[in-house]
Write a protein that holds these residues in place. Structure first.
Motif: not given
Length: 74
Positions: A12-18
């Protein structure tokens, strides 16, 4: 006609800007007779979903397996 597949959430990859998560999944193809039976005809694949709803991406857990049912849309 429909197809049922079983996929495992590998990452599960979290976006840099959440703002969203990317769910990375691949087919489960071994370990049980059920997995070996369905994957005999569909031995590979990859599913990635970009989900921005926290209630939705919160349903996924790394390492857990999920059924995916595919059928024609009306």
């Amino acid at each position: 006609m429909s197809v049922r597949a079983k996929f495992r959430c590998h990452f599960i990859q979290k976006a840099e800007d959440d703002s969203h998560r990317t769910i990375h999944m691949s087919p489960v193809t071994a370990d049980t007779s059920e997995n070996k039976m369905w994957s005999h005809y569909t031995p590979g694949g990859l599913l990635q979903m970009h989900i921005s709803n926290p209630a939705a991406y919160g349903q996924f857990e790394q390492g857990k397996e999920y059924y995916i049912d595919i059928q024609p849309a009306e």
